[in-house]
Design an enzyme around this catalytic site. Structure first.
Site, mmCIF file in Angstrom:
data_model
loop_
_atom_site.group_PDB
_atom_site.id
_atom_site.type_symbol
_atom_site.label_atom_id
_atom_site.label_comp_id
_atom_site.label_asym_id
_atom_site.label_seq_id
_atom_site.Cartn_x
_atom_site.Cartn_y
_atom_site.Cartn_z
ATOM 1 N N GLY A 42 0.789 -1.235 0.000
ATOM 2 C CA GLY A 42 0.000 0.000 0.000
ATOM 3 C C GLY A 42 0.815 1.275 0.000
ATOM 4 C CE LYS B 98 -11.981 -11.330 -13.275
ATOM 5 N NZ LYS B 98 -10.870 -10.555 -13.831
ATOM 6 N NE ARG C 248 -8.364 -11.411 -6.477
ATOM 7 C CZ ARG C 248 -8.254 -12.685 -6.797
ATOM 8 N NH1 ARG C 248 -8.494 -13.085 -8.018
ATOM 9 N NH2 ARG C 248 -7.898 -13.572 -5.889
ATOM 10 C CG ASN D 75 -2.898 -0.569 -13.007
ATOM 11 O OD1 ASN D 75 -2.761 -0.675 -11.787
ATOM 12 N ND2 ASN D 75 -2.286 -1.372 -13.858
ATOM 13 C CG HIS E 286 2.463 -2.216 -15.360
ATOM 14 N ND1 HIS E 286 2.062 -3.396 -14.790
ATOM 15 C CD2 HIS E 286 3.458 -2.519 -16.232
ATOM 16 C CE1 HIS E 286 2.783 -4.390 -15.299
ATOM 17 N NE2 HIS E 286 3.644 -3.882 -16.172
#
Length: 193
Positions: free
Chosen positions: A12, A65, A91, A107, A109
Site C-alpha cells: 500500500g 469474478k 487482479r 492503474n 504499472h
C-alpha cells in the site's frame, strides 16, 4: 473533490502516497475506501491509520469474478466513489466494474508499457537486460495493462541492480508521479458521475 477507492493487494505504499498528497493539498481527492483481496495485506493497516474504511474479500468465497465485482460495485455505490485507483491490485478488472466506471479506473504499472505487462514487470525487465525501464499510468480496459496511457516516466536500470533495488527506485518515482497525474486527470473531469 473526487471521492476515490484505492484497490490494493499488498504493502500500500502508493495508497499512502495518495493519502499524503491529499492531506498536503496536492491532490483534490478524498480516499473513502480501500478494496483489498488479501486479508493480511499491510495496506489494511495503512487504511486504518488513515481512517479510511476497507472492504476485504477472498475471490474463492465467490462463484466467479462477476459475483465479487458485484459486491465491490455495491460498496462503491454506497461510498459514492467517483474514481477507482489501482495501486498494486493483483487482479484483472472485469466488465462488471469497467462498464459503470469507464475512463474512471486508473492503474500504475512498473514498466514502460507495452513492454513487460502483467506480473513481475521488474523481474521481466531485469531478465530481458534492458537499460531503461520505468512506470506507466494508464486507464484500465478489459486487457492486461492495455488501456490508454496517461503518463510514463523512465527509470534507468543500473549495473548490479537487483529486483529490490530497481523496484525501490521505480516506486519512489511512482509516489511522485501518481498523485500529479491523478490531479491533472481530476481537473479535466470536473463533472460528477
Amino acid at each position: 473533490m473526487k471521492r476515490i477507492a484505492v484497490f490494493a493487494s499488498g504493502n500500500g505504499s502508493n495508497f499512502q502516497a495518495i493519502c499524503d498528497a491529499a492531506k498536503e493539498g496536492r491532490l483534490d481527492a478524498e480516499p473513502v475506501l480501500v478494496v483489498c483481496d488479501k486479508a493480511g495485506a499491510f495496506v489494511l493497516e495503512r487504511a486504518a491509520a488513515e481512517g479510511v474504511d476497507a472492504f476485504t474479500f477472498s475471490a474463492k468465497d465467490y462463484p466467479d469474478k462477476a459475483s465479487y465485482e458485484q459486491e465491490i460495485l455495491r460498496r462503491l455505490n454506497e461510498y459514492r466513489v467517483d474514481f477507482i485507483i489501482l495501486a498494486g491490485y493483483m487482479r484483472l478488472i472485469g466488465p462488471t466494474l469497467i462498464q459503470p466506471y469507464a475512463e474512471r479506473i486508473v492503474n500504475i504499472h512498473p514498466s514502460l508499457l507495452p513492454a513487460f505487462p502483467g506480473k513481475d514487470a521488474v523481474g521481466q525487465s531485469l531478465q530481458a537486460g534492458v537499460k531503461v525501464t520505468g512506470l506507466t499510468i494508464h486507464y484500465v480496459d478489459e486487457g492486461m495493462d492495455t488501456g490508454p496511457i496517461l503518463a510514463q516516466q523512465a527509470v534507468p536500470v543500473l549495473d548490479g541492480d537487483t529486483r529490490d533495488s530497481l523496484q525501490e527506485r521505480i516506486q519512489k518515482k511512482e509516489h511522485e508521479l501518481y498523485p500529479e497525474v491523478l490531479q491533472q486527470l481530476f481537473r479535466k473531469k470536473q463533472h460528477t458521475y
